[in-house]
Design an enzyme around this catalytic site. Structure first.
Site, PDB file in Angstrom:
ATOM      1  N   GLY A 121       0.773  -1.230   0.000  1.00 55.29           N
ATOM      2  CA  GLY A 121       0.000   0.000   0.000  1.00 55.29           C
ATOM      3  C   GLY A 121       0.799   1.273   0.000  1.00 55.29           C
ATOM      4  O   GLY A 121       0.285   2.326   0.401  1.00 55.29           O
ATOM      5  N   TYR A 167       4.670 -13.491 -15.301  1.00 55.59           N
ATOM      6  CA  TYR A 167       3.716 -12.629 -14.602  1.00 55.59           C
ATOM      7  C   TYR A 167       2.288 -13.035 -14.939  1.00 55.59           C
ATOM      8  O   TYR A 167       1.429 -13.140 -14.050  1.00 55.59           O
ATOM      9  CB  TYR A 167       3.959 -11.178 -15.003  1.00 55.59           C
ATOM     10  N   SER A 173      -5.050  -9.166 -12.974  1.00 58.87           N
ATOM     11  CA  SER A 173      -4.535  -8.339 -14.061  1.00 58.87           C
ATOM     12  C   SER A 173      -5.133  -8.827 -15.366  1.00 58.87           C
ATOM     13  O   SER A 173      -5.420 -10.021 -15.531  1.00 58.87           O
ATOM     14  CB  SER A 173      -3.008  -8.438 -14.142  1.00 58.87           C
TER      15      SER A 173
END
Length: 251
Positions: free
Chosen positions: A15, A151, A138
């Site tokens: 974060g 990824y 994603s």
């Protein structure tokens, strides 16, 4: 105005910048007490200052189980429960097949898969019944991209977690959803192009040309979607993959 996360306890891993920081700010604005994690203390302290008084920073690497134990021990002592868990920490890098290294594979899967798995599993004793878990997906998880297979595979694994965990957690009415951004202008995205500003802008322009809306996204646009999934507005949304991608993966 009614705050959508009033009196909630939220955790956002990773974060300190980009989407994670934007989400933590939004959660705090909506009334949540927010715990944010980051690996680097200076960046963590800056993020806490930017979020405001309702934020607590915990230095942690989600791929290290001892760090997660320390995080949850602090949350248990200070808050006693978790209402919203955004497993956002992660990252990746470009390497084409034929050049992929064991180090790249381990770093990517440790952060994006192992880290997500144990971030959630170790939170279970503190998660309130009816809590919301948000996993960072994603568009790469459903699209093909040259030199980005490791990824992409890690994000496909995250999507699979959500589908299965909603069955494991159904008796506790805990919702698990995947939030999958497209190209978002974050430090993590532009850094993929290297340190040169012109190359970074070229990457952003290239990605924008592939998006029906004609631009890359802003981290706060993903944060708004995270607030939706975290709140009662999404009370019947479970096991879903919410794409916030400007249409990138929908054509």
């Amino acid at each position: 105005m009614v705050q959508k996360l009033a009196n909630k306890v939220a955790i956002v891993t990773g974060g300190t910048s980009g989407i994670g920081l934007a989400a933590a700010k939004r959660f705090a604005t909506e009334g949540a007490r927010v715990y944010v994690t980051g690996r680097r203390k200076a960046e963590l302290d800056a993020a806490v200052a930017a979020i405001g008084r309702s934020a607590v920073g915990v230095q942690a690497d989600v791929s290290r189980l001892a760090d997660l134990d320390a995080l949850y021990a602090q949350v248990k002592a200070q808050a006693g429960r978790i209402d919203v868990l955004y497993a956002n920490a992660g990252g990746g890098s470009f390497l084409p097949l034929g050049q992929i290294t064991e180090q790249q594979y381990q770093d990517t899967f440790d952060r994006n898969v192992k880290g997500v798995l144990f971030t959630v599993q170790k939170a279970l004793p503190l998660l309130a019944d009816g809590a919301s878990i948000i996993l960072a997906g994603s568009t790469a998880g459903i699209e093909g991209t040259a030199a980005f297979s490791v990824y992409a595979a890690s994000k496909a694994a995250v999507r699979a977690f959500a589908r299965n965990w909603i069955l494991d957690l159904k008796d506790r009415k805990i919702r698990v959803n995947t939030l999958s951004p497209g190209a978002i202008r974050t430090p993590g995205l532009v850094d993929l192009a290297g340190p040169d500003a012109a190359q970074q802008q070229a990457l952003v322009d290239f990605l924008a040309a592939k998006i029906p809306l004609g631009r890359v996204g802003d981290p706060d646009e993903i944060a708004k979607a995270a607030v939706f999934l975290a709140s009662d507005d999404a009370s019947f949304v479970n096991g879903a993959e919410l794409f916030a991608d400007g249409g990138q993966a929908q054509i």
